[in-house]
Design an enzyme around this catalytic site. Sequence first.
Site, mmCIF file in Angstrom:
data_model
loop_
_atom_site.group_PDB
_atom_site.id
_atom_site.type_symbol
_atom_site.label_atom_id
_atom_site.label_comp_id
_atom_site.label_asym_id
_atom_site.label_seq_id
_atom_site.Cartn_x
_atom_site.Cartn_y
_atom_site.Cartn_z
ATOM 1 N N HIS A 243 0.803 -1.229 0.000
ATOM 2 C CA HIS A 243 0.000 0.000 0.000
ATOM 3 C C HIS A 243 0.843 1.290 0.000
ATOM 4 O O HIS A 243 0.790 2.094 -0.927
ATOM 5 C CB HIS A 243 -0.884 0.041 1.251
ATOM 6 C CG HIS A 243 -1.766 -1.144 1.445
ATOM 7 N ND1 HIS A 243 -2.910 -1.343 0.713
ATOM 8 C CD2 HIS A 243 -1.684 -2.192 2.308
ATOM 9 C CE1 HIS A 243 -3.500 -2.459 1.132
ATOM 10 N NE2 HIS A 243 -2.776 -2.992 2.089
HETATM 11 C C1 BDR Z 1 -3.186 0.722 5.247
HETATM 12 O O1 BDR Z 1 -3.377 0.195 6.550
HETATM 13 C C2 BDR Z 1 -2.168 -0.310 7.051
HETATM 14 O O2 BDR Z 1 -2.348 -1.630 7.458
HETATM 15 C C3 BDR Z 1 -1.137 -0.179 5.981
HETATM 16 O O3 BDR Z 1 0.091 0.236 6.539
HETATM 17 C C4 BDR Z 1 -1.699 0.854 5.041
HETATM 18 O O4 BDR Z 1 -1.293 2.160 5.413
HETATM 19 C C5 BDR Z 1 -3.883 -0.176 4.253
HETATM 20 O O5 BDR Z 1 -5.260 -0.220 4.503
#
Ligand code: BDR
Length: 313
Positions: A243
């Site tokens: 992400h």
């Molecule tokens: C987001 O949530 C976290 O688990 C990850 O770091 C990312 O920023 C994804 O939904």
Amino acid sequence: MSPRKVIIDTDPGQDDAVAILLAFASPDELEVLGITAVAGNVPLAFTEKNARIVCELAGKPDTPVFAGCDHPLSRPLVTAEYVHGKTGLDGPNLPDPTMALQEKHAVDFIIETFRNKPEKTVSICPLGPLTNIASALLKAPDIASRVEEIIMMGGAYFEVGNITPAAEFNIYVDPEAADIVFNSGIKLTVMPLDVTHKALVTADRNDAFRRLDTKVGIATADMTDFFERFDKEKYGSSGAPLHDPCVTAYLIRPELFSGRKINVTIETGSELTMGMTVADWWRVTERPANATFMNEIDADGFFALLTERLGRL
Ligand code: BDR
Ligand code: CA
């Protein structure tokens, strides 16, 4: 051209860590003025420590790291140890940091930076819940007109949600903070799940990190390996979505991404859909555009960039 000045606001998190490493590996494009930690994936005591671990892994122990808010604006903290492990950085075996945490609160660092630097010369990259940014805007509304751009990971439209059927984690954890940021009038670029679920660390891509055969390459492969177990089981996908590095990759190679300038409104009322990013993708309302909401990524280009840059550290 001189590098873009950025503050990285983060809740590391393995994918946050990779996003930070990518920024550090790209000094021609990005100058990291500071890292501000927020509670999110794991509590603040871990996220600020993890931010320092990542700075030392990258060989950047002089980067100031600040601890920020330890809970959302008006609700209890929700964490995600089931994805990231107890420490948030489970996977690689990295030493405890020796660099000190700054004494100043992250929110004050954010405010002072935007007040002291010339107008619209600094951007901020939120990679976690938006509590620190919203707190800064509440405490110092004058900084809104001074921020160059917010480039953030959060939300979803086509992919809807990952923490609830309707919401993405970063927005869900602090929807009131997200509401403040999306209504701030600041130029906003958003990397939602619609993009990040296309940035999958397949086995080949993971191998490419490991083949760098450096401390950073091996740690990155170990981190994405760890992260992957959860996502593969949950989504049945070919690898874990990476992400947060989409944010720093966008700052380096914006042409890898495309999306639409639309209105995005945050759900803060309904328990059922709390934290939903109600994105007017089809422009069916008169609500004014407040965000560039990305939808497409050149995933091969993204992983080529990431691997090449991590190899420089
Ligand atoms: C987001 O949530 C976290 O688990 C990850 O770091 C990312 O920023 C994804 O939904
Ligand atoms: Ca994150």
